[in-house]
Design an enzyme around this catalytic site. Sequence first.
Site, mmCIF file in Angstrom:
data_model
loop_
_atom_site.group_PDB
_atom_site.id
_atom_site.type_symbol
_atom_site.label_atom_id
_atom_site.label_comp_id
_atom_site.label_asym_id
_atom_site.label_seq_id
_atom_site.Cartn_x
_atom_site.Cartn_y
_atom_site.Cartn_z
ATOM 1 N N ARG A 126 0.584 -1.250 -0.162
ATOM 2 C CA ARG A 126 0.279 -0.149 0.183
ATOM 3 C C ARG A 126 1.223 1.269 -0.069
ATOM 4 O O ARG A 126 0.282 2.530 -0.013
ATOM 5 C CB ARG A 126 -0.668 -0.149 0.979
ATOM 6 C CG ARG A 126 -1.770 -1.678 1.261
ATOM 7 C CD ARG A 126 -2.765 -1.217 2.159
ATOM 8 N NE ARG A 126 -2.552 -1.182 3.636
ATOM 9 C CZ ARG A 126 -2.638 -2.335 4.268
ATOM 10 N NH1 ARG A 126 -2.760 -3.041 2.997
ATOM 11 N NH2 ARG A 126 -1.669 -2.822 4.694
ATOM 12 N N CYS A 146 1.736 20.678 -9.424
ATOM 13 C CA CYS A 146 0.386 20.246 -9.537
ATOM 14 C C CYS A 146 -0.506 19.274 -9.452
ATOM 15 O O CYS A 146 -1.660 19.234 -8.815
ATOM 16 C CB CYS A 146 -0.561 21.383 -10.875
ATOM 17 S SG CYS A 146 -0.097 23.270 -11.550
ATOM 18 N N ARG A 166 -3.656 19.096 -7.033
ATOM 19 C CA ARG A 166 -3.786 19.967 -6.205
ATOM 20 C C ARG A 166 -4.819 21.258 -6.769
ATOM 21 O O ARG A 166 -5.264 21.905 -6.119
ATOM 22 C CB ARG A 166 -2.594 20.633 -5.295
ATOM 23 C CG ARG A 166 -1.593 20.543 -6.046
ATOM 24 C CD ARG A 166 -0.615 21.918 -5.791
ATOM 25 N NE ARG A 166 -0.025 22.923 -6.569
ATOM 26 C CZ ARG A 166 -0.323 23.978 -6.682
ATOM 27 N NH1 ARG A 166 -1.242 24.874 -6.475
ATOM 28 N NH2 ARG A 166 0.601 24.240 -8.078
ATOM 29 N N CYS A 168 -6.488 22.002 -10.387
ATOM 30 C CA CYS A 168 -6.497 21.725 -11.760
ATOM 31 C C CYS A 168 -7.206 23.048 -13.028
ATOM 32 O O CYS A 168 -8.156 23.425 -12.494
ATOM 33 C CB CYS A 168 -7.807 20.374 -11.872
ATOM 34 S SG CYS A 168 -8.053 19.430 -13.130
ATOM 35 N N ASP A 169 -6.386 23.307 -14.143
ATOM 36 C CA ASP A 169 -7.273 23.846 -14.820
ATOM 37 C C ASP A 169 -7.776 23.369 -15.699
ATOM 38 O O ASP A 169 -7.072 22.379 -16.673
ATOM 39 C CB ASP A 169 -6.175 24.661 -15.699
ATOM 40 C CG ASP A 169 -6.673 24.796 -17.068
ATOM 41 O OD1 ASP A 169 -6.979 25.501 -17.428
ATOM 42 O OD2 ASP A 169 -5.092 25.550 -18.175
ATOM 43 N N ALA A 263 -2.671 30.903 -18.353
ATOM 44 C CA ALA A 263 -2.850 31.316 -17.126
ATOM 45 C C ALA A 263 -1.352 31.393 -16.132
ATOM 46 O O ALA A 263 -1.186 30.089 -15.945
ATOM 47 C CB ALA A 263 -3.314 31.639 -16.352
#
Length: 264
Positions: A126, A146, A166, A168-169, A263
């Site tokens: 795990r 990201c 974390r 997201c565009d 951006a």
Amino acid sequence: MKQYLELMQKVLDEGTQKNDRTGTGTLSIFGHQMRFNLQDGFPLVTTKRCHLRSIIHELLWFLQGNTNIAYLHENNVTIWDEWADENGDLGPVYGKQWRAWPTPDGRHIDQITTVLNQLKNDPDSRRIIVSAWNVGELDKMALAPCHAFFQFYVADGKLSCQLYQRSCDVFLGLPFNIASYALLVHMMAQQCDLEVGDFVWTGGDTHLYSNHMDQTHLQLSREPRPLPKLIIKRKPESIFDYRFEDFEIEGYDPHPGIKAPVAI
């Protein structure tokens, strides 16, 4: 890729207006998950054309541990240009963390080699995880990761992967991210003599930029087409030996591309 369009619509319907680091402004939701069965086809968005060359070369660049855009430029990929310094350097971004995470005693951990060994020798673990979120080096990175953390899971001879992103565009970035990690799952599965299972995408701050609204509505007006199929033409000796020519996407019939500003 109906799930992707449903996410776009959800952000439009439920998103909160927020300011952001770039000063552009977003509509944002927090926490969303999508699951793609990779047996059903390669999850490449069909409601606009995606630049597959960039997706493949970027992943190969990550896997080489590279953090300079020279390789990308040699292959006509410009997606990192806005963040590079005058020498083409980006600091210790994804490739560095994946292949050479620094330890306090001066060693470096190759996370990709580590998870490959785990998949081959301890597939029920795990702890088969790769992280790009190195808190000690964030201030040296041109752009904080990201897509920050991913975990592999083996069941019934199939390899699955879950990514936590974390930030997201949704319009510009997400189609790349989904395809990139789906490709990585196929490559890792081939190296470990496994079939592909699911790719699970989990998003944190999941947003549409305010200057992507017209493009989003245009894309939502289009009907998704059948998913293409990924063909890997050979099995290299190592995960690090794949070349661009090893990959073929069969049956990709997307709608025309839709341009939108990045951006920064």
